[in-house]
Write a protein that holds these residues in place. Structure first.
Motif, mmCIF file in Angstrom:
data_model
loop_
_atom_site.group_PDB
_atom_site.id
_atom_site.type_symbol
_atom_site.label_atom_id
_atom_site.label_comp_id
_atom_site.label_asym_id
_atom_site.label_seq_id
_atom_site.Cartn_x
_atom_site.Cartn_y
_atom_site.Cartn_z
ATOM 1 N N UNK A 157 0.941 -1.156 -0.075
ATOM 2 C CA UNK A 157 -0.029 -0.138 -0.190
ATOM 3 C C UNK A 157 0.821 1.198 -0.078
ATOM 4 N N UNK A 158 1.958 1.193 0.679
ATOM 5 C CA UNK A 158 2.804 2.538 1.045
ATOM 6 C C UNK A 158 3.378 2.593 -0.584
ATOM 7 N N UNK A 159 3.920 1.643 -1.108
ATOM 8 C CA UNK A 159 4.459 1.922 -2.853
ATOM 9 C C UNK A 159 3.454 2.301 -3.538
ATOM 10 N N UNK A 160 2.206 2.013 -3.440
ATOM 11 C CA UNK A 160 1.132 2.429 -4.349
ATOM 12 C C UNK A 160 0.917 3.875 -3.967
ATOM 13 N N UNK A 161 0.851 4.407 -2.709
ATOM 14 C CA UNK A 161 0.595 5.820 -2.528
ATOM 15 C C UNK A 161 2.108 6.486 -2.854
ATOM 16 N N UNK A 162 3.181 6.116 -2.905
ATOM 17 C CA UNK A 162 4.138 6.788 -3.349
ATOM 18 C C UNK A 162 4.170 7.044 -4.756
ATOM 19 N N UNK A 196 6.408 15.740 -8.561
ATOM 20 C CA UNK A 196 6.598 15.351 -7.140
ATOM 21 C C UNK A 196 5.724 14.507 -6.740
ATOM 22 N N UNK A 197 6.106 13.596 -5.716
ATOM 23 C CA UNK A 197 5.061 12.675 -5.271
ATOM 24 C C UNK A 197 4.247 13.457 -4.124
ATOM 25 N N UNK A 198 2.945 12.932 -4.280
ATOM 26 C CA UNK A 198 1.742 13.681 -3.352
ATOM 27 C C UNK A 198 2.274 13.222 -2.037
ATOM 28 N N UNK A 199 2.739 11.884 -1.762
ATOM 29 C CA UNK A 199 2.969 11.397 -0.366
ATOM 30 C C UNK A 199 4.367 11.193 -0.312
ATOM 31 N N UNK A 200 5.268 12.313 -0.163
ATOM 32 C CA UNK A 200 6.681 12.007 -0.012
ATOM 33 C C UNK A 200 7.100 11.114 0.983
ATOM 34 N N UNK A 251 5.708 8.498 1.945
ATOM 35 C CA UNK A 251 5.773 7.007 1.376
ATOM 36 C C UNK A 251 6.798 6.918 0.744
ATOM 37 N N UNK A 252 7.226 7.758 0.036
ATOM 38 C CA UNK A 252 8.455 7.488 -0.801
ATOM 39 C C UNK A 252 9.719 7.363 0.014
ATOM 40 N N UNK A 253 9.823 8.108 0.828
ATOM 41 C CA UNK A 253 11.073 8.202 1.967
ATOM 42 C C UNK A 253 10.854 6.822 2.710
ATOM 43 N N UNK A 254 9.677 6.355 3.102
ATOM 44 C CA UNK A 254 9.798 4.964 3.616
ATOM 45 C C UNK A 254 10.323 4.050 3.023
ATOM 46 N N UNK A 255 9.969 3.847 1.490
ATOM 47 C CA UNK A 255 10.398 3.008 0.592
ATOM 48 C C UNK A 255 11.908 3.182 0.573
ATOM 49 N N UNK A 256 12.430 4.122 0.654
ATOM 50 C CA UNK A 256 13.899 4.326 0.603
ATOM 51 C C UNK A 256 14.524 4.119 1.925
ATOM 52 N N UNK A 257 13.863 3.848 2.935
ATOM 53 C CA UNK A 257 14.206 3.480 4.224
ATOM 54 C C UNK A 257 14.125 2.342 4.852
#
Length: 110
Positions: A33-38, A48-52, A54-60
């Motif tokens: 779900x986090x990836x889809x939101x990202x 730019x992503x709406x939910x940055x 979430x993208x940061x979460x993927x990166x970490x």
């Protein structure tokens, strides 16, 4: 001229963010779900992503073995990690970030 779908997005965002309820409490967190939101672009700047966050979460939160998601009691990826990892790779690729993480995830899949 604003498209009907972007108008609907703005209306839904207005309802969610105007309440005193934390919008993240209504979402069951998962790597998938986090990836889809990202992947969702910002409605005001599509570069730019709406939910940055979430993208940061993927990166970490990529597992050392290269997948996103939960592992079993033996530290092995579960079946659910495959779609989560694929969605995470697509999200990172969409925003042109995390090249090493993408390669690591693809190696795991291969």
């Amino acid at each position: 001229m604003e498209s009907p779908s972007s108008s609907l997005v703005e209306k839904i965002k207005g309802k969610i963010f105007s309440s005193n309820v934390d919008p993240y409490t209504s979402i069951c967190p998962s790597a998938y779900d986090t990836a889809w939101l990202a992947m969702i672009p910002d409605s005001h700047n599509s570069f730019k992503p709406m939910f940055k966050n979430c993208l940061d979460w993927l990166l970490n939160n990529q597992n050392q073995q290269g997948f996103w998601g939960e592992c079993d009691a033996f530290g092995k990826p579960t079946l659910e990690t495959l779609p989560a990892t694929l969605a995470s790779i697509v999200a990172l690729k969409k925003w042109n970030t995390g090249a090493l993480m993408i390669d690591t995830g693809l190696s795991l899949i291969h």
